[in-house]
Write a protein that holds these residues in place. Structure first.
Motif: not given
Length: 547
Positions: A152-153, A167-169, A237-239, A395-396
């Protein structure tokens, strides 16, 4: 310390791998969290299933922001799980029982508590200043591009010390390593060697296509949706709304995988299992990463981790795989620690739980490739329904209630329904609840029941081992107008025909004329009648024959 051993270098082809989630397997010190001693105590049970290897999810030193997938020390055991001595004892017991050991290697990113990152963020001139992916902001202060985090984000976090973004995936506490730096590659290979020297037989490589990023930091384009586009979480999730052309799956990854393979080839009988998450390109990426004998031994994708349990879907996935992955090896699974347990994904009513649990392993055990089982699926465990207050998965927590996270499949293993917390722990409370609907399915209640899901798994895996054709034989689909999954497995003169009815209605199957001689070879738990070259399959039924 266990060293490299002689043996079959191709043991991994067609192997059955049992995934252990250490937090939730067995607690021995009463803190409500599973540990390595607990795994060791249950290894005879795992061996009794007839599997070839165990895969351990991360047990390394970690602040546990992402349940161990945020590593702070790659060469030690987190005190939560025990010690290196405990690990060595577990390895010795695995050797005694004939089990191989595969460990999770999470090397695309570290914890922000790792000494490397602490040093890297301290200045722009320190020796590890280029070990992570740092970038200046745009003139207006925003991140350098539009890359997103899966959790998210934005995929970038501002650091006030360096006055740059990193960077962080995944979580912002999981900074991505800069694999363009050869020193990073060397350091990571050194951690792999540490565990090879300790005797591990292989590595499950988390997010294996995330190691490299585009050095130009080009923005990802949006996904162009059409009838063939898949994205299970697009609305949550917009990912999944981006086409991830630049933040992962970069061509430079190939040379690093060759370096990794070269290291493993210095040891006997080692293997790698790569996790490939690349949307509709996953099978193409898998094909590239496993082609030849100089990269990964095998990979798995998320194609069978969907809610679809139909003949059309499974045939479509396998057929695409056969077309694309012509010189590689696949590892199949229906469940793991990141997805809803498959009986809950596939069943429509609670009454279907057992028949679907049996049918799923029957299908999985006959596919061409290696297979992974996830702890508890051999009991037919459904997904746990948890309240928001019980969640531990970031994540949840981030996407609740639209997405409930991964805790529902990570609840503790159930061993004894008569004991508190179903025998998982003597604590008053476990790190996640033990739901009553899972406790009643504990090992002790299924162990001595011939027709239990547990014993069906054992018999099915024994059937797989008894027929070498199922390990690495060819697989050819047979066309049929019926809603059935039909294929032949063939090797060195042995030919087995399989007919799976994944529907809820009885179906008839007329054997094609090409099969002139048919000798039924019933799979465990199934024996539909063959009459005048026609088979009557009930709902969730299986027919198998030598042809």
């Amino acid at each position: 310390m266990v060293t490299a051993q002689n043996g079959d270098p191709n043991w991994w082809r067609g192997a059955v791998i049992y995934q252990v989630y250490p937090r939730s397997f067995q607690d021995t010190n009463g803190d409500g969290i599973g540990d390595i001693k607990g795994i060791t105590s249950r290894l005879p049970y795992i061996a009794s299933l007839g599997v070839d290897a165990i895969w351990l999810s991360p047990f390394f030193t970690s602040p546990m922001a992402d349940m161990g997938y945020d590593v702070a020390d790659y060469c030690n055991v987190d005190p939560m799980f025990g010690t290196l001595s405990d690990f060595d004892e577990m390895m010795a017991e695995c050797e005694r029982l004939g089990l191989k050991v595969i460990i999770d290697q999470v090397i695309s990113h570290t914890s922000d508590q790792h000494a490397w990152f602490i040093e890297s963020r301290s200045s722009r001139t320190n020796p590890r200043s280029d070990w992570y992916v740092w970038a200046d902001p745009k003139p207006d202060g925003t991140p350098p591009n539009n890359w997103l985090s899966i959790f998210g984000g934005p995929g970038w976090e501002w650091d006030g010390i360096r006055k740059q973004y990193y960077m962080h995936n995944f979580l912002l506490s999981q900074p991505d390593l800069n694999f363009h730096n050869p020193d990073v590659q060397d350091a990571m290979l050194a951690t792999v060697k540490f565990w090879l020297e300790r005797g591990v037989h292989g590595f499950r490589l988390d997010t294996v296509n995330y190691y490299f990023h585009d050095k130009q930091l080009r923005p990802n384009p949006p996904v162009v949706y059409d009838a063939n586009t898949t994205g299970l979480e697009t609305d949550t999730n917009p990912y999944s709304m981006q086409s991830h052309l630049y933040d992962k799956s970069q061509p430079e990854n190939i040379e690093f995988l060759k370096r990794l393979r070269s290291l493993l080839d210095q040891y006997d009988c080692r293997t790698t299992v790569g996790e490939v998450g690349d949307g509709d390109r996953s099978l193409t990426t898998l094909a590239i990463y496993t082609s030849g004998d100089d990269k990964l031994h095998m990979c798995y994708t998320f194609d069978l981790l969907s809610p679809r349990f139909t003949a059309k879907h499974i045939r479509g996935v396998i057929s695409r795989c056969q077309e694309i992955v012509t010189n590689g090896w696949v590892c199949w699974a229906f469940s793991n620690h990141d997805v809803v347990r498959h009986v809950s994904r596939f069943m429509q009513t609670p009454q279907e739980r057992e028949p679907i649990a049996r049918l799923a392993i029957s299908v999985l055990s006959t596919l061409r490739g290696s297979i992974c089982l996830y702890q508890g699926e051999e009991l037919g465990l459904p997904e746990a329904e948890l309240s928001f207050e019980d969640l531990r998965d970031p994540y949840g927590i981030r996407f609740w209630p639209a997405f409930k996270g991964r805790d529902g499949c990570r609840t503790p293993m159930v061993w004894d329904a008569k004991k508190s917390l179903a025998g998982f722990s003597e604590a008053t409370k476990a790190w996640l609840p033990v739901p009553p609907e899972q406790a009643v399915l504990a090992v002790d209640g299924q162990q001595d029941i011939e027709q239990s899901v547990l014993n069906h798994y054992r018999r099915t895996l024994e059937f797989r081992k008894r027929h070498a054709v199922l390990l690495d034989g060819d697989m050819t689909f047979v066309d049929t107008a019926a809603d059935l999954l039909v294929f032949v497995r063939e090797k060195q003169g042995e030919r087995l025909l399989f007919v799976f009815n994944l529907t809820r209605e009885a179906q008839d199957y007329a054997l094609p004329a090409e099969f002139t001689e048919v000798s039924p070879e019933p799979m465990p738990g199934y024996d539909p009648p063959l009459s005048d070259r026609s088979v009557r399959l009930g709902a969730f039924d299986v027919f198998c024959a030598k042809v």
